[in-house]
Motif scaffolding. Structure first.
Motif, PDB file in Angstrom:
ATOM      1  N   ILE A   1      19.362  37.033  47.555  1.00 47.01           N
ATOM      2  CA  ILE A   1      20.283  36.130  48.275  1.00 47.01           C
ATOM      3  C   ILE A   1      21.512  35.849  47.419  1.00 47.01           C
ATOM      4  N   GLU A   2      21.259  35.633  46.124  1.00 43.79           N
ATOM      5  CA  GLU A   2      22.376  35.351  45.218  1.00 43.79           C
ATOM      6  C   GLU A   2      23.318  36.554  45.136  1.00 43.79           C
TER       7      GLU A   2
ATOM      8  N   ALA B   1      25.319  36.792  48.269  1.00 46.83           N
ATOM      9  CA  ALA B   1      26.357  35.760  48.285  1.00 46.83           C
ATOM     10  C   ALA B   1      27.549  36.177  47.429  1.00 46.83           C
TER      11      ALA B   1
ATOM     12  N   VAL C   1      29.673  38.522  49.339  1.00 46.91           N
ATOM     13  CA  VAL C   1      30.494  37.774  50.310  1.00 46.91           C
ATOM     14  C   VAL C   1      31.711  37.171  49.616  1.00 46.91           C
ATOM     15  N   MET C   2      31.484  36.623  48.407  1.00 46.44           N
ATOM     16  CA  MET C   2      32.594  35.988  47.687  1.00 46.44           C
ATOM     17  C   MET C   2      33.665  37.022  47.318  1.00 46.44           C
TER      18      MET C   2
ATOM     19  N   GLY D   1      21.586  36.988  52.194  1.00 44.28           N
ATOM     20  CA  GLY D   1      22.656  36.279  51.487  1.00 44.28           C
ATOM     21  C   GLY D   1      24.010  36.733  51.985  1.00 44.28           C
ATOM     22  N   PHE D   2      24.131  38.018  52.241  1.00 41.01           N
ATOM     23  CA  PHE D   2      25.393  38.596  52.712  1.00 41.01           C
ATOM     24  C   PHE D   2      25.724  38.091  54.111  1.00 41.01           C
TER      25      PHE D   2
END
Lengths: 343, 99
Positions: free
Chosen positions: A97-98, A101, A104-105, A197-198
């Motif tokens: 998940i990290e 994420a 995504v950032m 996460g994405f």
């Protein structure tokens, strides 16, 4: 009709509480049956009732955590939860998940996050639905040919190839009946975690089929184990959203009251459903989710919401039907057996 | 070997759980919608308890939310479980059939 509205002290809104109860109940039924949180169904529902998006997401996560607890305990009594497998997968899920994420950032920094995430989401859902339906077709062919496994005819058996990987430590997951390298569930959960996460979702939608097709869990155990993971991530999510002040605890209470009943119905319904019955209904839910995202992509938000809520209502009715029909049959058989014993 | 593996797995799980925002970081940063909840309109003490915590201590509010959610999950689960027991259904076993 003022009594139908409840004041939410933190969001500062009056909310139609029977709507909350109904959403909780429906998602409880569906979540208990498929083994997922169901954030994709609840968030638009809460938004319609008047919650701002940030409150809708936080409240939804808290409700999912509580609802998953009810379902996990019930599935646990059925012997559908492999705690060892669930805990092993938590590691991969959280790291995944990290990583998702972070992707995504990075996309956000180049200004492409919105469309990329949505289309990847649609692509993933399409592949899941396609896989489920093709698997069903293959299972039917196998059944006709008389090729039947321990639990009946099974379509795709990719997990058999993956179980041949013997990287130590090897682990035996007794409840799921799997003996494989510990890295297999960790890696699979990492992959589903990256996607979750994405895409910004809990991950039950991805983990359940991954547990079935890649790890090799029987469908019922995949549902129970997935709910156990949803419970852990949901409680963590409740804390983080709580610290950010995005949870309306009264709404959680009302929704959970409905969800507790729904979760029991959804979970007990798995007892009367065959694995492929669950998989096909799951595939249809995935298709509904995919259509609603495509509609949102083209800014048809109202239609997308109608599609989601319509699908939720239809699937919920189908599951309730399975549960009540199965329960009636069981009680009838018990009565007949008791009469026979008396005679 | 297995013991060391299990211990390291447990440690790693706990370490991972302490990573900030793994769940929420996926979405864009949420805007602050309401900074302070209006406790003047809340007259019931239990509601006041939540609103005051929300206004004064976000960490404790988050913690209490988690505890309350878990408590609700367990207690509502227990109550509905008791109700289901009285239906006469066998809720202790099931047979796994795929097709």
């Amino acid at each position: 009709m003022e009594w139908l509205y409840m004041y939410m002290p933190i969001a500062g809104l009056d909310i139609f509480w029977p709507g909350l109860l109904l959403i909780g109940f429906s998602v409880g039924v569906i979540g208990g049956f498929f083994g997922m949180g169901g954030a994709w169904m609840v968030t638009p529902g809460l938004n319609i009732l008047g919650f701002p998006m940030a409150f809708a997401i936080g409240t939804d996560i808290a409700h999912i955590a509580g609802k998953s607890m009810v379902s996990t305990f019930r599935h646990s009594k059925f012997g559908n939860v492999d705690y060892k497998l669930g805990l092993t997968m938590v590691v991969g899920t959280v790291i995944g998940i990290e990583c998702g994420a972070q992707i995504v950032m990075w996309l956000e920094s180049i200004g492409r996050v919105g469309p990329v995430v949505r289309w990847v989401y649609v692509g993933v859902l399409f592949l899941i639905a396609l896989m489920v339906f093709m698997d069903y077709r293959k299972a039917i062919k196998k059944k006709k040919a008389g090729i039947v496994d321990e639990h009946g005819a099974v379509g795709f058996t990719w997990y058999k190839t993956l179980h041949k990987i013997k990287i130590p430590p090897m682990m035996h997951f007794k409840v799921a009946g799997i003996y494989c390298s510990a890295w297999l569930p960790i890696f699979v959960s990492f992959l589903t975690g990256v996607l979750a996460g994405f895409l910004g979702i809990g991950g039950g939608l991805l983990r359940m089929p991954a547990l079935v097709y890649l790890v090799g869990c029987p469908t019922h155990i995949a549902v129970g184990t997935d709910l156990f993971e949803v419970m852990i991530s949901g409680l963590y999510g409740t804390f983080t959203y709580g610290v950010k002040g995005r949870i309306e605890i009264w709404a959680v209470f009302v929704m959970l009251s409905g969800a507790a009943i729904g979760a029991q119905i959804g979970t007990v319904a798995t007892k009367y459903a065959k694995g492929y019955g669950i998989r096909i209904a799951f595939g249809l839910a995935v298709v509904a989710c995919m259509i609603s995202i495509i509609l949102k992509q083209f800014k048809w938000d109202a239609t997308a919401t109608v599609v989601i809520l319509g699908a939720v209502g239809a699937i919920c009715a189908y599951i309730c039907g399975i549960m009540f029909k199965g329960a009636a049959n069981e009680l009838r058989e018990k009565k007949a057996a008791a009469k026979l014993a008396e005679a | 070997m297995k013991r060391i593996y299990c211990l390291s797995l447990a440690f790693l799980s706990l370490a991972c759980l302490s990573i900030p925002n793994p769940v929420t970081a996926a979405g864009p940063a949420a805007e602050m919608l309401i900074v302070v909840a209006d406790n003047r309109v809340v007259d019931w003490s239990f509601s006041k308890f939540w609103v005051d915590y929300y206004n004064t201590d976000p960490f404790m509010f988050g913690l209490w939310c988690t505890i309350f959610t878990a408590f609700l999950g367990v207690s509502l689960g227990f109550i509905t479980d008791q109700f289901m027991r009285h239906t006469g259904l066998d809720l202790s076993k099931r047979t796994i059939v795929e097709h």
